[in-house]
Design a protein around this motif. Structure first.
Motif, mmCIF file in Angstrom:
data_model
loop_
_atom_site.group_PDB
_atom_site.id
_atom_site.type_symbol
_atom_site.label_atom_id
_atom_site.label_comp_id
_atom_site.label_asym_id
_atom_site.label_seq_id
_atom_site.Cartn_x
_atom_site.Cartn_y
_atom_site.Cartn_z
ATOM 1 N N TYR A 130 -36.495 55.332 -30.108
ATOM 2 C CA TYR A 130 -36.286 55.295 -31.551
ATOM 3 C C TYR A 130 -35.168 54.331 -31.947
ATOM 4 N N TYR A 168 -37.458 54.457 -36.781
ATOM 5 C CA TYR A 168 -38.672 53.813 -36.287
ATOM 6 C C TYR A 168 -38.903 54.145 -34.820
ATOM 7 N N ARG A 169 -40.158 54.303 -34.464
ATOM 8 C CA ARG A 169 -40.585 54.319 -33.062
ATOM 9 C C ARG A 169 -41.426 53.065 -32.918
ATOM 10 N N GLU A 188 -43.430 51.617 -36.051
ATOM 11 C CA GLU A 188 -43.870 52.726 -36.912
ATOM 12 C C GLU A 188 -42.681 53.458 -37.500
ATOM 13 N N GLN A 189 -42.618 53.567 -38.808
ATOM 14 C CA GLN A 189 -41.554 54.328 -39.449
ATOM 15 C C GLN A 189 -41.877 55.811 -39.361
ATOM 16 N N VAL A 190 -40.892 56.600 -38.921
ATOM 17 C CA VAL A 190 -41.107 58.032 -38.736
ATOM 18 C C VAL A 190 -40.118 58.894 -39.523
ATOM 19 N N LEU A 232 -41.082 62.596 -40.466
ATOM 20 C CA LEU A 232 -42.505 62.925 -40.408
ATOM 21 C C LEU A 232 -42.717 64.125 -39.492
ATOM 22 N N HIS A 240 -42.776 64.162 -35.705
ATOM 23 C CA HIS A 240 -41.550 63.767 -34.998
ATOM 24 C C HIS A 240 -40.412 64.769 -35.191
#
Length: 147
Positions: free
Chosen positions: A8, A54-55, A58-60, A81, A84
């Motif tokens: 992350y 982010y991962r 992808e924004q989480v 999210l 997560h």
């Protein structure tokens, strides 16, 4: 600025934010902003110190601070999210926010929450010491569309 932890990354780069994703969750899933428009989400984050989690690409998750970077900060729109949650991202996000070099020495930090008091208490947030001093103008239905 960016911080890395395992797979992350937390970034304050506004250009990385996925405003459509954030709008979807803030307008449809967050209890505090049902019906908020994409334009309002974009303006709110653009005029705040924004943090994205982010991962990869992808924004989480995300959060924003309304702050003068000298005396005051209001923490808002903290969201991870669902897929997560439970990975310690909210705790890490708070650690990063509180350690941000532009936010050191602030006299007052504030936030409002319905259900995550225990998370914020770990970081020194407490109920208002003198609630009689605080006032608000609150319009809870401002994002509802008129029919």
């Amino acid at each position: 600025m960016e911080w890395q932890k395992g797979e992350y990354t937390i970034s304050t780069a506004f250009a990385r934010l996925d405003l459509a994703l954030m709008h979807h969750h803030l307008s449809h899933e967050a209890y505090w902003s049902p019906g908020i428009s994409l334009e309002v989400v974009a303006r709110a984050f653009q005029n705040s110190l924004a943090f994205g989690i982010y991962r990869g690409e992808e924004q989480v998750g995300w959060a924003r601070l309304v702050t003068d970077r000298a005396t005051f900060a209001y923490l808002a729109d903290v969201y991870i999210l669902e897929a997560h949650r439970g990975a310690g991202l909210g705790k890490w996000l708070m650690e990063v926010i509180l350690a941000h070099p532009e936010l050191q020495g602030l006299r007052r930090w504030m936030l409002a929450t319905r259900d995550t008091h225990s998370l914020y208490a770990r970081f020194g947030f407490r109920p208002l010491a003198a609630p009689e001093r605080f006032m608000e103008r609150h319009f809870p239905d401002v994002y509802k569309k008129s029919v």
